[in-house]
Design an enzyme around this catalytic site. Structure first.
Site, PDB file in Angstrom:
ATOM      1  N   HIS A 129       0.712  -1.199   0.089  1.00 54.36           N
ATOM      2  CA  HIS A 129      -0.016  -0.063   0.022  1.00 54.36           C
ATOM      3  C   HIS A 129       0.817   1.339   0.009  1.00 54.36           C
ATOM      4  CE1 HIS A 129      -3.274  -2.542   1.496  1.00 54.36           C
ATOM      5  NE2 HIS A 129      -4.038  -1.538   1.267  1.00 54.36           N
ATOM      6  N   GLU A 282      12.569  21.729   3.787  1.00 58.47           N
ATOM      7  CA  GLU A 282      12.992  20.694   2.733  1.00 58.47           C
ATOM      8  C   GLU A 282      14.521  20.555   2.780  1.00 58.47           C
ATOM      9  OE1 GLU A 282      11.340  21.816  -0.973  1.00 58.47           O
ATOM     10  OE2 GLU A 282       9.306  21.324  -0.263  1.00 58.47           O
TER      11      GLU A 282
HETATM   12 MN    MN Z   1       9.083  21.672  -2.427  1.00 60.25          MN
END
Ligand code: MN
Ligand code: MN
Length: 291
Positions: A129, A282
């Site tokens: 999954h 990020e």
């Molecule tokens: Mn991004």
């Protein structure tokens, strides 16, 4: 009297007006403000559409399937999703049992190859999954949706049953601790090692075995207006795992940055978050608790 239009029926309004005039209830009794601490089911793509997927059948390698339970970009020629994105809060969790009704996805355009559970039979790879069964347990329909083959990828059994499930379980622990999550995961590359050894494809080439499986988890305290609450100090967990049966069962050792996943995949993750905040969250590699 600004609050009166929030009330739904005329008779209720009249009754409340009478009580208000009588000084028996306060104005707040008539308002319908949502409780910001109550978990809700939010937009599965609230943090962005990482590949700009659309429902244009002429873009079969980046085809958007948006369901109440999750949204994904499907790659017709790989027979697996590029990515799947979903929201997780306690509003998605309940006691619906695992349905195990793996099946073709009738939402795919007519004429596209329909991957079936048989495509994986005897391959040495699990029907893995992306959006997990255990994240959709409020209703039978919600749980059943996770068994559509468009949500499934060939995953080495150790990866699926140990490494991957470990982070899936931790995500629900975070929900139990008062958070709501945005989770985006996917796979890329070609060739993995399952319990029968190395393979690049299944089902006569119709299903690609990915080389890597990755996941990004954004952790927010339960609240509203989620995309705007992602700040430079918001916890983001990202992992990138090899699709090999000999990988380590501890997901924490595979932590990486979102930037690294974006570089490897060409996606823009968390694109609904301001670019300044994206730049910070990020680049970071999570080192927070893992259970
Ligand atoms: Mn991004
Ligand atoms: Mn929310």
């Amino acid at each position: 009297m600004m609050f009166l239009p929030f009330c739904t029926t005329l008779s209720l309004r009249r009754a409340l007006r009478f009580l208000l005039l009588a000084g028996l209830v306060s104005a707040s009794a008539c308002t319908d403000e949502p409780d910001p601490t109550a978990p809700t089911r939010d937009d599965n793509l609230a943090l962005g559409n990482p590949s700009g997927a659309t429902t244009d059948e002429k873009q079969p390698t980046n085809y958007l399937l948006s369901k109440p339970q999750f949204a994904l970009s499907y790659h017709r020629d790989r027979g697996i999703p590029n990515w799947v994105s979903w929201h997780l809060s306690s509003a998605w969790l309940g006691s619906a049992p695992r349905q195990d009704d793996f099946r073709t996805d009738a939402a795919l355009p007519r004429g596209w190859y329909q991957v079936t559970t048989g495509s994986y039979t005897g391959s040495g790879f699990d029907r893995g999954h992306n959006c997990p069964s255990a994240d959709r347990t409020r209703t039978l329909d919600d749980n059943s949706a996770t068994f559509l083959m468009t949500n499934i990828m060939p995953q080495a059994p150790t990866n699926n049953q140990r490494t991957w499930v470990g982070l899936e379980n931790y995500c629900r622990t975070l929900v139990d601790q008062g958070n709501e999550l945005y989770i985006i995961c996917g796979s890329y590359g070609r060739g993995g090692t399952g319990s029968n050894g190395y393979a690049t494809t299944l089902d006569d080439g119709r299903v690609t075995v990915p080389a890597r499986c990755w996941k990004v988890v954004v952790v927010l305290q339960v609240g509203t207006d989620d995309a705007r609450r992602v700040f430079a100090d918001t916890r983001v967990i990202a992992i990138n795992t090899p699709n090999r049966n000999d990988l380590n069962s501890d997901w924490a050792g595979y932590r990486t940055s979102v930037d690294a996943i974006e570089q490897a995949t060409g996606l823009d993750l968390l694109s609904a978050v301001s670019t300044a905040v994206q730049a910070t969250i990020e680049a970071r590699v999570d080192n927070g608790p893992t259970q």
